[in-house]
Each structure stands twice: as C-alpha cells, then as structure tokens.
Design a protein around this motif. Structure first.
Motif, PDB file in Angstrom:
ATOM      1  N   TYR A 349       0.900  -1.240  -0.017  1.00 17.95           N
ATOM      2  CA  TYR A 349      -0.027  -0.145   0.088  1.00 17.95           C
ATOM      3  C   TYR A 349       0.843   1.051   0.038  1.00 17.95           C
ATOM      4  O   TYR A 349       1.777   1.500   0.901  1.00 17.95           O
ATOM      5  N   LEU A 350       0.554   2.202  -0.989  1.00 17.84           N
ATOM      6  CA  LEU A 350       1.213   3.348  -0.980  1.00 17.84           C
ATOM      7  C   LEU A 350       0.494   4.425  -0.598  1.00 17.84           C
ATOM      8  O   LEU A 350      -0.741   4.853  -1.396  1.00 17.84           O
ATOM      9  N   THR A 351       0.569   4.991   0.640  1.00 14.33           N
ATOM     10  CA  THR A 351      -0.211   6.160   1.132  1.00 14.33           C
ATOM     11  C   THR A 351      -0.106   7.332   0.504  1.00 14.33           C
ATOM     12  O   THR A 351       0.805   7.612  -0.433  1.00 14.33           O
ATOM     13  N   GLN A 352      -1.471   8.165   0.551  1.00  9.01           N
ATOM     14  CA  GLN A 352      -1.407   9.433  -0.156  1.00  9.01           C
ATOM     15  C   GLN A 352      -0.296  10.385   0.103  1.00  9.01           C
ATOM     16  O   GLN A 352       0.014  11.491  -0.597  1.00  9.01           O
ATOM     17  N   ASP A 353       0.472  10.345   1.099  1.00  8.61           N
ATOM     18  CA  ASP A 353       1.571  11.063   1.465  1.00  8.61           C
ATOM     19  C   ASP A 353       2.885  10.430   1.505  1.00  8.61           C
ATOM     20  O   ASP A 353       3.937  10.607   1.834  1.00  8.61           O
ATOM     21  N   GLY A 354       2.948   9.244   0.568  1.00  4.62           N
ATOM     22  CA  GLY A 354       4.306   8.776   0.329  1.00  4.62           C
ATOM     23  C   GLY A 354       4.836   7.241   1.012  1.00  4.62           C
ATOM     24  O   GLY A 354       5.630   6.926   0.566  1.00  4.62           O
ATOM     25  N   TYR A 355       4.184   7.000   2.070  1.00  8.59           N
ATOM     26  CA  TYR A 355       4.734   5.841   2.980  1.00  8.59           C
ATOM     27  C   TYR A 355       4.437   4.491   2.233  1.00  8.59           C
ATOM     28  O   TYR A 355       3.255   4.370   1.842  1.00  8.59           O
ATOM     29  N   GLY A 363      -0.785   1.896   7.499  1.00  9.14           N
ATOM     30  CA  GLY A 363      -0.740   3.196   6.869  1.00  9.14           C
ATOM     31  C   GLY A 363      -1.589   4.309   7.564  1.00  9.14           C
ATOM     32  O   GLY A 363      -1.308   5.345   7.524  1.00  9.14           O
ATOM     33  N   SER A 364      -2.569   3.763   8.353  1.00 11.01           N
ATOM     34  CA  SER A 364      -3.671   4.835   8.948  1.00 11.01           C
ATOM     35  C   SER A 364      -3.534   4.866  10.274  1.00 11.01           C
ATOM     36  O   SER A 364      -4.003   5.812  11.060  1.00 11.01           O
ATOM     37  N   ILE A 365      -2.596   3.774  11.011  1.00  7.43           N
ATOM     38  CA  ILE A 365      -2.387   3.987  12.373  1.00  7.43           C
ATOM     39  C   ILE A 365      -1.298   5.222  12.698  1.00  7.43           C
ATOM     40  O   ILE A 365      -0.394   5.357  12.023  1.00  7.43           O
ATOM     41  N   GLY A 418      -0.663 -15.894  14.436  1.00  8.26           N
ATOM     42  CA  GLY A 418      -0.447 -14.552  14.565  1.00  8.26           C
ATOM     43  C   GLY A 418      -1.543 -13.525  14.246  1.00  8.26           C
ATOM     44  O   GLY A 418      -1.099 -12.307  14.641  1.00  8.26           O
ATOM     45  N   GLY A 419      -2.448 -13.667  13.651  1.00  7.50           N
ATOM     46  CA  GLY A 419      -3.586 -12.859  13.327  1.00  7.50           C
ATOM     47  C   GLY A 419      -3.207 -11.897  12.513  1.00  7.50           C
ATOM     48  O   GLY A 419      -2.324 -11.993  11.338  1.00  7.50           O
ATOM     49  N   CYS A 420      -3.575 -10.849  12.453  1.00  9.63           N
ATOM     50  CA  CYS A 420      -3.596  -9.715  11.429  1.00  9.63           C
ATOM     51  C   CYS A 420      -2.765  -8.480  12.096  1.00  9.63           C
ATOM     52  O   CYS A 420      -2.980  -7.798  13.090  1.00  9.63           O
ATOM     53  N   ARG A 421      -1.439  -7.979  11.161  1.00 12.17           N
ATOM     54  CA  ARG A 421      -1.157  -6.842  11.933  1.00 12.17           C
ATOM     55  C   ARG A 421      -1.754  -5.744  11.966  1.00 12.17           C
ATOM     56  O   ARG A 421      -1.787  -4.853  12.586  1.00 12.17           O
ATOM     57  N   GLY A 422      -2.669  -5.423  10.894  1.00  9.85           N
ATOM     58  CA  GLY A 422      -3.550  -4.351  10.999  1.00  9.85           C
ATOM     59  C   GLY A 422      -4.755  -4.347  11.933  1.00  9.85           C
ATOM     60  O   GLY A 422      -5.062  -3.040  12.186  1.00  9.85           O
ATOM     61  N   ASN A 423      -4.845  -5.457  12.645  1.00 12.63           N
ATOM     62  CA  ASN A 423      -5.646  -5.306  13.666  1.00 12.63           C
ATOM     63  C   ASN A 423      -5.032  -5.265  14.900  1.00 12.63           C
ATOM     64  O   ASN A 423      -5.644  -4.878  16.090  1.00 12.63           O
TER      65      ASN A 423
END
Length: 464
Positions: A349-355, A363-365, A418-423
């Motif tokens: 995922y490439l965020t709207q500010d480049g990450y 990307g949203s955390i 390990g579940g989901c890193r996003g969670n």
C-alpha cells in the motif's frame, strides 16, 4: 509445431525470482523451473513440440503455458520482439501496489480514517505521480489498484491512467464512492484496454447518505453500479457496519446482487480519524460476531446473491466455496516458516503522502507508518531490497511465536498464525498481539461458526 511466446507475454526476472513470464496488462506472472527457463531463453523460443531438449516434465509445462495463454503452437518459429526479450529487475518481487493517489474527496464521510473532508491529507503533484509510475515500471510492478480519498477527483486522472497503461501496468481496481463514475470515464478506460473493477462503497438502503455526508449519494452510487454493468466493468462493494445500518444489510445484499455486483465485504466501523466523533455507533466485536452468525442463514435463504465476506469471520462464493478468513492454516500444518503476512508479500500500500506500507491499516495507524520508508526519499527499487519494509514483510511466524510464548503454545497456534498486523492497532510494536483474532478463536466464535455451517474446515480452501 513450435512453441511461440504470445505477443503480450514478456520474459522478466527479479532478485531471487529470475525466471518469470508476465502477461502485459493482465497482472499475471508465472515462474518456471530454472533449467527449463534457461533452455527457452538460450534458444529464443525456437523449440519445437517434442524437442529432445525437453524432458517429460518440461514438455508438460510447455503445454500448460499454451493452455494458460502464455504461448501458442505455431507451424514456424517466431522470434521475440524487443519488448518480449528478457529484462531483469534488481529488486525483490512485489506484484501489485494499492496506491492512494490523493487524500482529497468529494464526500464528507463521518468515518473517514484519513479525515479526507478536511483536505489535510493532501495529494501528490502531477510530476510526483509520473515519477512514481516510472519507479513502478523500473521495479517490475505488474498491477495497481487506485484509491484515495476519491481517485476520480484528480484532474489528471486520465493522464495517470494513460501513463500506467504505457508502462504495461494493469489497473486492477478503482476504489471509489461512485459519484464521479459516468459514461465518459468508462469509455475512456475501455479505450485504453483497461477494465478495472469499480469497488464502490454502499452502506445500506436508506443509510448510505448519512454515513457519506452527501445528500443523494445513495442514488448516485446505485446508478454507477448500473453504468458499470452496462459497459461490462466488474463491480464490488464494501459495507461499513454500524449500529445505524445493521437492519439494512439483508435487503442491501439482495439489491447489490440484482445490480450485478460480484462481491461485498462487510466490516465493522473502526475508531480512527473522523469515526471518533461517532464512536457510539461502533459495535463491540462480540456483538458484531453475533450479528454475522444471525445473518449467515439469511444469506443462504436469499440464494447467495453475491460473493460475501463478513469481516474475518466468513467468506463465501456463489460457486459454493466457503472459508473463514481468520483461519490461516490447519492445526496439523506447522506454519512457523511462513511469512507473518502472506498478503503483504505480494501487494503493498502506498499512502497518499508517500509511505510504503504493507496494508491500509498500517498506513492509517497514527505514527505506525513512520516505521516504513517514504517514496519521496526511498525509491521503490531500494524499498524492495534494503529497507524496514522488506525486512518486515519477510518476517517469519517463528519470530512472532518467540516473542509471544502463549501464542506458541495455544491450541489455535496455526489457525490464528499471529492474526493480522492491521488489527493490532499498536503504532509502537508492530509485532503486538492481535486481540481481535485471538478473541474470535479463544472466545468460541470459531467453533460457533463451524457448527452453524455444519462443516469441519481443515484448510481455507475446503468446499462446503
């Protein structure tokens, strides 16, 4: 008869995966055994059917390439064009990029994780977009999905799509609110030879306008689904579940199915960005899980109108396959040497500010993305070789289990994996425990789901 590479098939290789064949603008990649690849490269695809240079296994692979549309059988040999000739990308392989080309939007969504209504998220300049596409091409990226904000709001959207096409990069999906989807944009994309899925959010009959903050948004997005069907564009949708729209789900699923929508993903409202102002609408996870259990029988009663995913709890296709997304492996299969997140190993995922991050949640955390490289400082080729991003997505589950001994000894060790890193929702520790997936298994929801479906699932691919 000679084996001939089709005109849209290209010979490509990456660091550690040097034996690829890709289908241009299809996003499809196959990797062949090194010995076979060396033979067909050395002979420039001028080997005939039954050639003594092939052993039985290699001959079978060649026939499979023909069946899969990568090659033809021709009466005379056909040389390779310059574009088809082998090209090596000196970086690790990532097939796809989910790219937020803007942080701006024409809706005022009450739950927007990037607070797009404020405009503070910003967007890339036109020149930056062109440079990013050039870097994607140089790294061998095969496809992108475009998101925002609202990607169609950009005045240079057509130029971005044209440049992606000229780079041989398939536009797989456009994530949109549907308000700007019209005949013009669909005809334009068709003219480029691009037929992306339009994935357009729909938050319930009679409920959509409230969450999106725009009067008439429901009517417009339903019309957008109709237009896509008329022009032969596939469609999908996402439904943000909250206290105000639980009662609308059943009829909404039936409506979307009648409009030709192929898939729907339902997930609960999460406490990020603008959603903090409507926190009372968030369903606790146990209440959300119970709602799904209550709805699943209705989905089957209604004839499975579309492919459906209910958070990580349930996924079903109309071809009668069913699986539990939370479940990664059977308990008989030791997953220790597998990547912590298999999804991230193929798509970034490439965020709207480049990450450059593994997924939208990371990307949203807040501050979580600061662990990862930024495209404005680190080019794709470097990020895919020597960066925290690459080391993170290559992390094996053994490292997670070493950090969490209780997970290593848990009866659901391999199912949860390990579940989901996003969670995990932890900006400091990206290896934190995923409490949501843990609660699903240890709270008895997995067993309840299995009982409801009347099946024993041994792996994610089992049929109902």
């Amino acid at each position: 008869m000679y084996y001939c590479l089709r005109e849209d098939s290209l010979l490509r290789g990456w660091e550690k995966l040097p034996t690829g064949i890709v289908r241009k603008l299809a996003g499809t990649v196959l990797f062949l055994p090194p010995d076979l690849y060396a033979k067909i490269r050395d002979f420039g695809w001028m080997l005939f059917e039954g050639s003594p240079f092939f052993n039985d296994g290699e001959e079978q692979i060649m026939k499979q390439l023909v069946e899969a549309g990568f090659a033809d059988l021709c009466e005379a040999p056909r040389g390779l064009t310059e574009e088809q000739k082998y090209r090596f990308f000196p970086n690790r392989f990532i097939r796809a990029v989910h790219w937020a080309i803007t942080g701006k939007c024409n809706c005022r969504c009450r739950h927007c994780y990037m607070s797009a209504p404020t405009g503070n998220a910003g967007e890339y300049t036109h020149e930056e977009c062109m440079q990013i596409i050039e870097q994607m091409e140089a790294a061998g990226i095969q496809e992108v999905s475009l998101t925002g904000g609202e990607p169609l709001i950009r005045k240079d959207f057509s130029e971005i799509a044209e440049r992606l096409t000229s780079a041989g990069i398939r536009i797989n999906t456009i994530m949109s609110n549907g308000l700007l989807v019209d005949e013009t944009i669909l005809s334009f994309l068709s003219g480029l030879g691009q037929k992306p899925e339009f994935n357009m959010s729909f938050d319930g009959i009679g409920c959509h306008d409230w969450l999106r903050g725009v009067d008439g948004a429901e009517r417009k997005v339903l019309h957008a689904f109709e237009l896509c069907a008329k022009h032969g564009f596939p469609t999908g949708s996402e439904y943000c579940l909250h206290r105000g729209n639980t009662g609308a789900l059943r009829e909404s699923v039936k409506l979307l199915g009648s409009l030709g929508v192929e898939s729907l993903k339902v997930a609960g409202l999460s406490l990020q960005g603008e959603a903090r102002t409507i926190s009372s609408y968030i369903l606790p996870k146990e209440e959300e899980f119970q709602f799904y259990l209550d709805y699943i029988p209705q989905y089957y009663e209604d004839g499975e109108p579309l492919d459906l995913m209910l958070s990580g709890m349930f996924w079903a296709a109309r071809n009668k396959k069913v699986r539990i997304p939370f479940e990664k492996f059977s308990e008989e299969r030791d997953c220790g040497n597998y990547c912590l997140c298999g999804h991230a190993r193929n798509k970034m995922y490439l965020t709207q500010d480049g990450y450059i991050v593994p997924c939208i949640p990371l990307g949203s955390i807040e501050n979580g993305r600061d662990h990862f490289p930024n495209i404005r400082k680190v080019p794709f080729s470097q990020a895919l070789n020597d960066s925290f991003y690459m080391s993170f997505i290559d992390t094996r589950l053994d490292a997670y289990f070493k950090k969490h001994p209780t997970c290593n000894s848990c009866e659901y060790r391999n199912r949860c994996a390990g579940g989901c890193r996003g969670n995990c929702g932890n900006a400091v520790d990206l290896m934190a425990k995923d409490e949501i997936t843990c609660a699903f298994f240890r709270g008895g929801w997995y067993d309840k789901t299995i009982k409801l479906l009347g099946i024993i699932i041994n792996n994610p691919g089992n049929e109902r």
